[in-house]
Design an enzyme around this catalytic site. Structure first.
Site, PDB file in Angstrom:
ATOM      1  N   SER B 148       0.969  -0.972  -0.576  1.00 17.61           N
ATOM      2  CA  SER B 148      -0.039   0.435  -0.149  1.00 17.61           C
ATOM      3  C   SER B 148       1.148   0.999   0.053  1.00 17.61           C
ATOM      4  CB  SER B 148      -0.946  -0.192   1.052  1.00 17.61           C
ATOM      5  OG  SER B 148      -2.313   1.043   1.231  1.00 17.61           O
ATOM      6  N   ASP B 223     -10.473  -5.468  -3.092  1.00 20.26           N
ATOM      7  CA  ASP B 223      -9.214  -4.822  -2.371  1.00 20.26           C
ATOM      8  C   ASP B 223     -10.649  -3.493  -2.265  1.00 20.26           C
ATOM      9  OD1 ASP B 223      -8.099  -3.172  -1.246  1.00 20.26           O
ATOM     10  OD2 ASP B 223      -6.160  -3.078  -2.269  1.00 20.26           O
ATOM     11  N   HIS B 256      -7.459  -5.694   1.365  1.00 20.11           N
ATOM     12  CA  HIS B 256      -6.114  -5.401   0.936  1.00 20.11           C
ATOM     13  C   HIS B 256      -5.532  -5.956   2.469  1.00 20.11           C
ATOM     14  CE1 HIS B 256      -4.256  -1.584   0.311  1.00 20.11           C
ATOM     15  NE2 HIS B 256      -4.384  -1.309   1.441  1.00 20.11           N
TER      16      HIS B 256
END
Lengths: 277, 277
Positions: B148, B223, B256
């Site tokens: 991320s 996600d 995620h």
């Protein structure tokens, strides 16, 4: 039926879900987690129960052990209960080793604990019924494992239900709670001063019973709670006297953490699968 | 030298340590974690850097990814910095996507951030020097990965130092921070309104540079931040125009979380080892 799915994650090709539900046995709202392997070949799958240690919830094993890789590899479902009843209306203690997060997986008989602290019945009865509805293609074969207080729980629940659980394993378990400080404190509170009532919740006593499933125990040599809380002598003596199948191994340099559990979890899954296939 | 070892765990036959030290670059006390494989054959070992995402510390990857199994398998050291400067004297913001835990791994130029928020220099200079003293038998070969915001950091640091890092990989990275809400907010605060200054911290721009290490990117299809924060179109267009070695894969049903990272981390380690051996 109050069951709600509150989390859902794809993981190692299978699925990890977290549920909440109202427990009639514990008289409070509870959470638990369940991993289902992909089962792409649509076969019958067995179920392993995991019981965590003091201060834990069902999240510790889900997030820190890496078990999902092994559950998918072996195509086995895994269910992870919380470690105690929960909530504002449930009695608690300021200490981290009594009350919420510290049920010791027994059925309490003493006030103020007796109303809610029935984790043994919750797991072996109410959650068992729920699990059977949530595991498709369940083979009916089950085993149980745990860590520390949860290692004690796995041994006690597994040995008290020897016809049901095919195998038991434990990381750094409290093997003689009646003689260890954590166990003495909890048993005195939950069961009272009469030590005769402690015997049915002590693995060192239960291992003398007529029938006991095969047992694997792994202990780290650098565990800060060993041997004070986790002494194995009495348990192993009684197991030997009764000729039980008990494998007890010490791992050099390992501590009490999930880093230790993650390292040797493949050995435990392989052990269980011998009896679950 | 203020370096202190504050945790030490044997893990998968190697050792995970957590350190604290005073950073001259960041002007605050910092922690980082380092895993050393067993190196029983006493060979030269490479080093992988891991950068975590928003709100994380060095603990998330240590506790949730299961990376130690792979680092021991491949005999590679892994270093995990914290995600930002820390402490009461370090500027912060009430939002979780700015300030502490949200450095974006750049060197800030704007007040009040410029004094402490120099994570790029901290990692590539100060922590690099420290790491070289803590990894015995270091081969000198390094690569970098992240998740991320840390995927953005890995790409930016890896591409700005293409001669140093042999490979780059990222899980669900912020690929075009100049055009994503998280990136626009952070870059405006740390670098100011002039978007020309943003280009040197944007992977979609850096991928056009003269030399770029091979890149592997893995994105989950479920996600919750995709595509809004994690849009790949511009990055992949620029990579294609310059004929870069970029593998971008989408994984069906994954989100995620670290459950996603843990599932595909073996693919990332295998990719890095192609270039680190």
């Amino acid at each position: 039926m109050s069951l709600k799915r509150i989390e859902q994650h794809r993981s190692f090709n299978g699925e990890l879900c977290k549920y909440s539900h109202y427990s009639e046995v514990l008289q409070c709202e509870m959470t638990f987690s369940l991993y289902l392997p992909s089962n792409e070949e649509i076969k019958k799958i067995p179920l392993i129960w995991w019981l965590s240690g003091l201060t834990c919830t069902d999240d510790n094993f889900s997030q820190k052990s890496g078990f999902q890789r092994l559950a998918e590899k072996h195509q086995v479902a895994v269910i992870i209960p919380d470690t105690s009843p929960r909530g504002e209306n449930v009695p608690d203690d300021e200490a981290w080793d009594l009350g919420q997060g510290a049920s010791f997986y027994l059925d309490a008989t003493q006030d103020p604990w007796a109303k809610h602290y029935k984790m043994y019945t919750y797991i072996t009865d109410e959650l068992t019924a729920l699990a059977s509805t949530l595991v498709p293609h369940f083979s009916g074969k089950e085993s149980i494992m745990g860590h520390s207080m949860g290692g004690h729980g796995a041994l006690v629940i597994g040995m008290k239900n020897a016809a049901r659980f095919q195998a038991i394993s434990a990381f750094s378990p409290i093997l003689s709670p009646s003689q260890a400080p954590w166990g003495i404190k909890a048993f005195t509170a939950y069961l009272g001063e009469d030590k005769a009532s402690w015997k049915e919740w002590d693995a060192s006593e239960l291992v003398k019973e007529a029938s006991v499933p095969p047992v694997l125990i792994t202990q780290g040599s650098q565990d800060a709670f060993y041997p004070k809380q986790l002494e194995e002598t009495v348990f192993l003596k009684h197991a030997r006297e009764k000729d039980r199948v008990v494998h007890y191994t010490k791992k050099e340099g390992y501590d009490h953490s999930y880093f230790f559990i993650a390292t040797f979890l493949d050995e435990h899954f392989a052990f269980h699968m011998n009896y679950l296939r």
